[in-house]
Design a protein around this motif. Structure first.
Motif, mmCIF file in Angstrom:
data_model
loop_
_atom_site.group_PDB
_atom_site.id
_atom_site.type_symbol
_atom_site.label_atom_id
_atom_site.label_comp_id
_atom_site.label_asym_id
_atom_site.label_seq_id
_atom_site.Cartn_x
_atom_site.Cartn_y
_atom_site.Cartn_z
ATOM 1 N N ARG A 357 0.912 -1.760 0.311
ATOM 2 C CA ARG A 357 -0.179 0.078 -0.086
ATOM 3 C C ARG A 357 0.847 1.084 -0.488
ATOM 4 O O ARG A 357 0.700 1.999 -0.605
ATOM 5 C CB ARG A 357 -1.157 -0.004 1.305
ATOM 6 N N ARG A 360 2.295 1.917 -3.660
ATOM 7 C CA ARG A 360 1.021 2.402 -4.242
ATOM 8 C C ARG A 360 0.993 4.327 -4.394
ATOM 9 O O ARG A 360 0.722 4.314 -4.973
ATOM 10 C CB ARG A 360 -0.023 1.652 -3.886
ATOM 11 N N GLU A 365 2.889 1.522 -9.109
ATOM 12 C CA GLU A 365 1.555 1.491 -9.650
ATOM 13 C C GLU A 365 1.883 -0.652 -9.253
ATOM 14 O O GLU A 365 2.824 -0.975 -10.328
ATOM 15 C CB GLU A 365 1.135 1.215 -10.807
#
Ligand SMILES: Cc1ncc(COP(=O)(O)O)c(C=O)c1O
Length: 381
Positions: A357, A360, A365
């Motif tokens: 996370r 990201r 990506e």
């Protein structure tokens, strides 16, 4: 709701409830008969688990105090000492020995690699070294030294005491004093034992105890083996106040270790480390340590281009996992992730997921789930 922060630094490691409960107990007099029995049991268990006919010392302090205790009891001013350094904590032994006016030679490895047993053998043949220090796992590099092989080499040199710094290894990497020719094992409570920081633990085999005797009075007081031996043999005696609650906490940690089985614990650490390292690599990171010398207790993880260390660790903490920064020339270039002690699958999966996370959020990506799948596959193998 805020995420709970998992403490995934290489120590202190997460402390389980049953160990915390021991620290939260009403403190009793150190002469309390029940406490004396508990203290005796802890000393006995340490000697049994790490296999020594010598002595176990448990004193209030940290790993650095244990390092000092290890060396101070086996050499005297002017003695030759060989320090094997695979990183920051090996270098700490250099400074420590120099302050004690020891004659220090150093064998250093490039960070990420380890000094080999054959290099050590060559060096030991050059002069009479009274002691050699080896950091089993250097927390700055995540490299594991070949301690068993080094023990085989050092045993050829009768006069040389082998001191192993197990602060980031003990209770996760095999360390049996008598089988591995380790004369002194120094460690602390806050890493693979899964206890909070606060205890310096030293195990000394018969050769080290003999050496201490031969030195007569030494300059150091609190860390003198001879001051503590009467207490470790009979904890009803007093030299300096034992850390009552911490000793109970260690007792619970040793109970957990025995319940798991020390060999199973070593196997679990290998499995966890390899699974975490595979998951991190799947996410695009590189591990600093050479594959064949990787520690099982932590991973030292190099950032991919474009990731800022401060930002990464801040976002990761928000996502629920706290990791440590790099040391020395690797500050800003890597993070250090502990995966040792009493941690279960939930910690591992939550940490890898929090890292995904974080990546990201930092603009990378196509990472979600990738590390978790690799980790899970490795763990269920
Ligand atoms: C290998 C090693 N040795 C020694 C130490 C020093 O221990 P402490 O910080 O408990 O004094 C550490 C601490 O991380 C360590 O990792």
């Amino acid at each position: 709701m805020k995420n709970k922060k998992l403490v995934m630094i290489p120590g202190p490691t997460p402390v389980t409830r049953s160990i915390q409960d021991q620290m939260g107990r009403d403190t009793v007099a150190f002469g309390d008969p029940d406490f004396i029995n508990d203290f005796k049991e802890v000393i006995k268990s340490l000697k049994e688990i790490f296999k020594t006919e010598g002595e176990a010392f448990i004193v209030a302090g940290t790993g650095t105090l244990a390092m000092e205790m290890g060396i101070s009891n086996v050499v005297k001013e002017g003695d030759n000492v060989l320090v094997v350094s695979n990183g920051f904590f090996g270098d700490r032994y250099v400074e420590l020995c120099e302050r004690k006016d020891l004659n220090v030679d150093v064998l250093s490895a490039e960070w990420g690699t380890t000094v080999s047993a054959s290099e050590i053998e060559k060096k030991l043949s050059e002069k009479n070294y009274k002691a050699i220090t080896v950091t089993h796992v250097d927390t700055s590099t995540g490299v594991c030294a070949p301690v068993a092989e080094i023990g085989e080499v050092v045993k050829k040199f009768e006069d040389t005491i082998l001191i192993v710094d197990g602060v980031c290894a003990t209770a996760a990497e095999p360390e049996y004093l008598d089988e591995m020719e380790i004369d002194v094992l120094i460690t602390g409570s806050q890493k693979a034992f899964g206890v909070a920081p606060g205890l310096a633990i030293v195990l000394a085999g018969p050769k080290a105890i003999e050496r201490r005797k031969s030195l007569g009075t030494i300059r150091d007081y609190y860390i003198d083996f001879e001051k503590w031996i009467p207490i470790m043999n009979d904890p009803s005696k007093y030299f300096a106040t034992p850390a009552v609650n911490m000793i109970w906490a260690l007792q619970e940690s040793l109970r957990i270790i025995k319940e798991e089985g020390i060999e199973n614990r070593y196997e679990r650490h290998i499995k966890v480390a390899r699974a975490m390292q595979a998951a991190l690599e799947e996410l695009g990171f590189k591990i600093l340590a050479e594959k064949e010398h990787r520690a099982v207790t932590l991973s030292n993880v190099l950032y991919m281009d474009g990731i800022d260390d401060g930002e990464f660790r801040k976002v990761l903490a928000e996502e629920g996992a706290v990791v440590a920064g790099g040391l020395g020339e690797y500050a800003g270039k890597m993070f250090r992730l502990g995966h040792m002690g009493n941690i279960d699958t939930h910690y591992l999966i939550s940490t890898i997921s929090a890292i995904e996370r974080t990546l990201r959020r930092l603009g990378i990506e196509d990472v979600l789930g990738k590390g978790v799948i690799t980790l899970t596959r490795e763990l269920i193998k």
